[in-house]
Design an enzyme around this catalytic site. Structure first.
Site, mmCIF file in Angstrom:
data_model
loop_
_atom_site.group_PDB
_atom_site.id
_atom_site.type_symbol
_atom_site.label_atom_id
_atom_site.label_comp_id
_atom_site.label_asym_id
_atom_site.label_seq_id
_atom_site.Cartn_x
_atom_site.Cartn_y
_atom_site.Cartn_z
ATOM 1 N N ASP A 1 -22.081 15.742 1.488
ATOM 2 C CA ASP A 1 -21.391 16.763 0.702
ATOM 3 C C ASP A 1 -21.360 18.111 1.433
ATOM 4 O O ASP A 1 -22.372 18.805 1.508
ATOM 5 C CB ASP A 1 -22.105 16.896 -0.655
ATOM 6 C CG ASP A 1 -21.386 17.864 -1.562
ATOM 7 O OD1 ASP A 1 -20.320 18.408 -1.163
ATOM 8 O OD2 ASP A 1 -21.888 18.097 -2.687
ATOM 9 N N ALA A 2 -20.178 18.469 1.935
ATOM 10 C CA ALA A 2 -20.032 19.705 2.710
ATOM 11 C C ALA A 2 -20.372 20.952 1.895
ATOM 12 O O ALA A 2 -20.672 22.004 2.460
ATOM 13 C CB ALA A 2 -18.597 19.815 3.229
ATOM 14 N N LYS B 1 -6.018 29.160 -3.902
ATOM 15 C CA LYS B 1 -5.450 29.397 -2.567
ATOM 16 C C LYS B 1 -5.343 30.895 -2.272
ATOM 17 O O LYS B 1 -5.460 31.323 -1.130
ATOM 18 C CB LYS B 1 -4.082 28.715 -2.443
ATOM 19 C CG LYS B 1 -4.158 27.187 -2.433
ATOM 20 C CD LYS B 1 -4.996 26.660 -1.269
ATOM 21 C CE LYS B 1 -4.952 25.160 -1.130
ATOM 22 N NZ LYS B 1 -5.898 24.651 -0.120
ATOM 23 N N SER C 1 -11.751 13.450 7.836
ATOM 24 C CA SER C 1 -11.540 11.997 7.843
ATOM 25 C C SER C 1 -10.161 11.531 7.380
ATOM 26 O O SER C 1 -9.798 10.378 7.631
ATOM 27 C CB SER C 1 -12.608 11.336 6.969
ATOM 28 O OG SER C 1 -12.640 11.940 5.696
ATOM 29 N N TYR D 1 1.983 24.990 -8.808
ATOM 30 C CA TYR D 1 1.197 25.169 -7.582
ATOM 31 C C TYR D 1 0.864 26.644 -7.326
ATOM 32 O O TYR D 1 -0.226 27.093 -7.665
ATOM 33 C CB TYR D 1 1.886 24.515 -6.362
ATOM 34 C CG TYR D 1 0.832 24.237 -5.304
ATOM 35 C CD1 TYR D 1 0.266 22.980 -5.155
ATOM 36 C CD2 TYR D 1 0.317 25.281 -4.515
ATOM 37 C CE1 TYR D 1 -0.763 22.750 -4.244
ATOM 38 C CE2 TYR D 1 -0.706 25.057 -3.607
ATOM 39 C CZ TYR D 1 -1.235 23.805 -3.477
ATOM 40 O OH TYR D 1 -2.263 23.589 -2.590
HETATM 41 P P1 NAD Z 1 -7.298 14.910 2.008
HETATM 42 O O1 NAD Z 1 -7.706 14.456 0.666
HETATM 43 O O2 NAD Z 1 -6.494 13.975 2.848
HETATM 44 O O3 NAD Z 1 -8.608 15.304 2.879
HETATM 45 C C1 NAD Z 1 -9.743 15.873 2.335
HETATM 46 C C2 NAD Z 1 -10.912 15.804 3.306
HETATM 47 O O4 NAD Z 1 -12.028 16.466 2.698
HETATM 48 C C3 NAD Z 1 -11.404 14.385 3.626
HETATM 49 O O5 NAD Z 1 -11.822 14.338 4.983
HETATM 50 C C4 NAD Z 1 -12.650 14.220 2.732
HETATM 51 O O6 NAD Z 1 -13.632 13.305 3.214
HETATM 52 C C5 NAD Z 1 -13.167 15.630 2.756
HETATM 53 N N1 NAD Z 1 -14.018 15.969 1.620
HETATM 54 C C6 NAD Z 1 -13.686 16.042 0.310
HETATM 55 N N2 NAD Z 1 -14.762 16.427 -0.416
HETATM 56 C C7 NAD Z 1 -15.776 16.608 0.461
HETATM 57 C C8 NAD Z 1 -17.125 17.027 0.336
HETATM 58 N N3 NAD Z 1 -17.655 17.343 -0.844
HETATM 59 N N4 NAD Z 1 -17.890 17.064 1.463
HETATM 60 C C9 NAD Z 1 -17.386 16.736 2.692
HETATM 61 N N5 NAD Z 1 -16.106 16.381 2.867
HETATM 62 C C10 NAD Z 1 -15.314 16.302 1.763
HETATM 63 O O7 NAD Z 1 -6.553 16.278 1.801
HETATM 64 P P2 NAD Z 1 -5.405 17.079 2.563
HETATM 65 O O8 NAD Z 1 -4.161 16.959 1.777
HETATM 66 O O9 NAD Z 1 -5.400 16.790 4.016
HETATM 67 O O10 NAD Z 1 -5.923 18.556 2.319
HETATM 68 C C11 NAD Z 1 -6.621 19.335 3.261
HETATM 69 C C12 NAD Z 1 -6.250 20.790 3.073
HETATM 70 O O11 NAD Z 1 -4.859 20.950 3.359
HETATM 71 C C13 NAD Z 1 -6.452 21.291 1.643
HETATM 72 O O12 NAD Z 1 -6.891 22.620 1.682
HETATM 73 C C14 NAD Z 1 -5.049 21.228 1.063
HETATM 74 O O13 NAD Z 1 -4.843 22.112 -0.010
HETATM 75 C C15 NAD Z 1 -4.246 21.650 2.287
HETATM 76 N N6 NAD Z 1 -2.803 21.323 2.226
HETATM 77 C C16 NAD Z 1 -2.360 20.104 1.854
HETATM 78 C C17 NAD Z 1 -1.002 19.870 1.770
HETATM 79 C C18 NAD Z 1 -0.443 18.534 1.354
HETATM 80 O O14 NAD Z 1 0.732 18.450 1.012
HETATM 81 N N7 NAD Z 1 -1.220 17.485 1.386
HETATM 82 C C19 NAD Z 1 -0.074 20.892 2.091
HETATM 83 C C20 NAD Z 1 -0.564 22.112 2.507
HETATM 84 C C21 NAD Z 1 -1.927 22.331 2.564
#
Ligand code: NAD
Length: 389
Positions: free
Chosen positions: A110-111, A242, A49, A233
């Site tokens: 909750d996934a 990670k 989302s 990190y």
């Molecule tokens: P985000 O917070 O934008 O998205 C998280 C998603 O997880 C949302 O869709 C939320 O609804 C869902 N979610 C959270 N808890 C949940 C649950 N219990 N049940 C169902 N859905 C749930 O985060 P993001 O930054 O897009 O992160 C996504 C991945 O990318 C992570 O693994 C993060 O470490 C990785 N990542 C992020 C970055 C960055 O800079 N943002 C960089 C590299 C990797």
């Protein structure tokens, strides 16, 4: 109702339905402006989302025409309270996908729970038969385990205190922050929440039920980053998680028949999760400034399009087998410029060395604010349905 942003620390407690819709539409338009790709036909996106998961879903649907099932944990509107941004994003995503004749359904729950996994499995079986790809893009501060206990993830170091610059984004002042070390328990809990255990549970369950197509692929997202952020990190409590995620990718490939798992190392970007990490927002503001100047800046959608249109089909991996979408971020000239700015930055030259404006723009846009063409003075209906829910 007139919806205004209410920012509390690194979160905004309101979201704008029309702005979120404009944000999703902008991402779809970007994907549609690129050549079509021949990607997977049926995809499950866990964490669909916001951030990288939302952009993955948008790219796979609108670039290769994939049928998508999304799993998210979002809040619908209630009374005068707006829904969460992820709710509005998903409402818009489904609306646009359905208008283009694309299959799109979403599960809100909750996934981490067995119930939601079973629900997703049933939906796959009923509507799609199998899936060709599972994207695992969860980012969560906590996880409730099967026995009902809840564990939290921590953003700390793993050995000693680490002190460095950070930015107080509200006052735009450079300050210093000391990040303390996590306890062994906190590290173990962070691994439980953000490591690979839950990813593997999803893949095992889908595999046991025969819901993964032959040669199915699964991806999870990670971050490595430059030395500057390593203590907090890569070498911090989140880095341990990670690392576990990476080992899990190897286990899935070895143990689950017919499935190949990949880690994609993505660029540091403003999302609801990264805003919470100390030191990282200053790094991101400087990085944005440097990459925008070099013309190599990307947002979530550009990153995810490059992943699914180029890196994954060509299987361009590093020596550990990881897909590197952080390649442009980690270029030596980019990192040298970031480090120079990091060492020189003060309150006085902040505007010249860091893109704090760009940081805030991304931040507000995540919640549907400051989108071009949206009339924020207009009355909007905040109770917006997600078509499949
Ligand atoms: P985000 O917070 O934008 O998205 C998280 C998603 O997880 C949302 O869709 C939320 O609804 C869902 N979610 C959270 N808890 C949940 C649950 N219990 N049940 C169902 N859905 C749930 O985060 P993001 O930054 O897009 O992160 C996504 C991945 O990318 C992570 O693994 C993060 O470490 C990785 N990542 C992020 C970055 C960055 O800079 N943002 C960089 C590299 C990797």
């Amino acid at each position: 109702m007139i919806v205004e942003p209410k920012v509390r620390g690194f979160i905004c407690t309101t979201a704008h339905p029309t702005g979120c819709r404009a944000n999703v539409r902008q991402q779809i338009e970007y994907v549609k402006s690129q050549p079509k790709t021949n990607g997977p036909g049926r995809v499950l996106v866990i964490g669909s989302s916001t951030g990288y998961g939302l952009s993955s879903r948008i790219d796979l649907a609108f670039s290769s025409g994939a049928a998508t099932i999304g799993v998210m944990f979002e809040r619908p509107a209630s009374g005068k309270r707006t829904a969460s941004a992820g709710w509005y994003n998903t409402a818009a995503f489904e609306e646009f996908a359905h208008a283009d004749g694309l299959y799109a359904k979403t599960i809100n729950g909750d996934a981490f729970s067995r119930g939601v996994k079973e629900q997703a499995a049933e939906l796959i079986e009923k509507d799609l038969g199998q899936v060709d790809m599972v994207v695992y893009s969860l980012a969560s501060p906590r996880r409730t385990l099967a026995d009902g206990t809840t564990v939290s993830s921590t953003l700390k170091t793993t050995d000693s205190d680490y002190t460095n610059k950070t930015i107080d984004l509200a006052t735009r002042r450079i300050t210093e922050v000391t990040v303390p070390p996590a306890t062994e328990q906190e590290i173990a809990d962070t691994v439980k929440v953000m490591g690979g255990e839950d990813w593997k549970e999803w893949i095992s369950l889908l595999s046991e039920k025969g819901l993964l197509a032959p040669d199915a692929v699964t991806l999870a997202y990670s971050y490595l980053g430059p030395e500057l952020t390593h203590p907090i990190y890569m070498d911090g409590s989140i880095g341990r998680a990670k690392e576990h995620l990476f080992r899990t990718s190897q286990e899935i490939t070895q143990e689950v028949p017919g499935v190949t798992a990949y880690i994609s190392v993505n660029k540091a970007l403003v999302t609801q999760s990264s805003a919470a990490i100390p030191i990282v927002p200053l790094y991101i503001s400087i990085l944005y400034h440097v990459m925008k100047e070099k013309g190599t800046h990307e947002g979530c959608i550009e990153q995810m399009h490059r992943l699914y249109a180029e890196k994954l089909p060509a299987l361009k991996t590093d020596e550990r087998g990881m897909l590197r979408l952080d390649d442009w971020e980690m270029k030596p000239d980019v990192q040298a410029a970031v480090l120079r700015a990091w060492n020189e930055i003060t309150d006085e030259n902040l505007g010249q060395l860091a893109d704090v404006e760009g940081y805030w723009e991304d931040f507000y846009q995540m919640f549907g604010f400051r989108m071009k063409g949206v009339d924020y003075a207009a009355d909007v209906e905040v109770d917006v349905p997600v078509e499949s829910i």
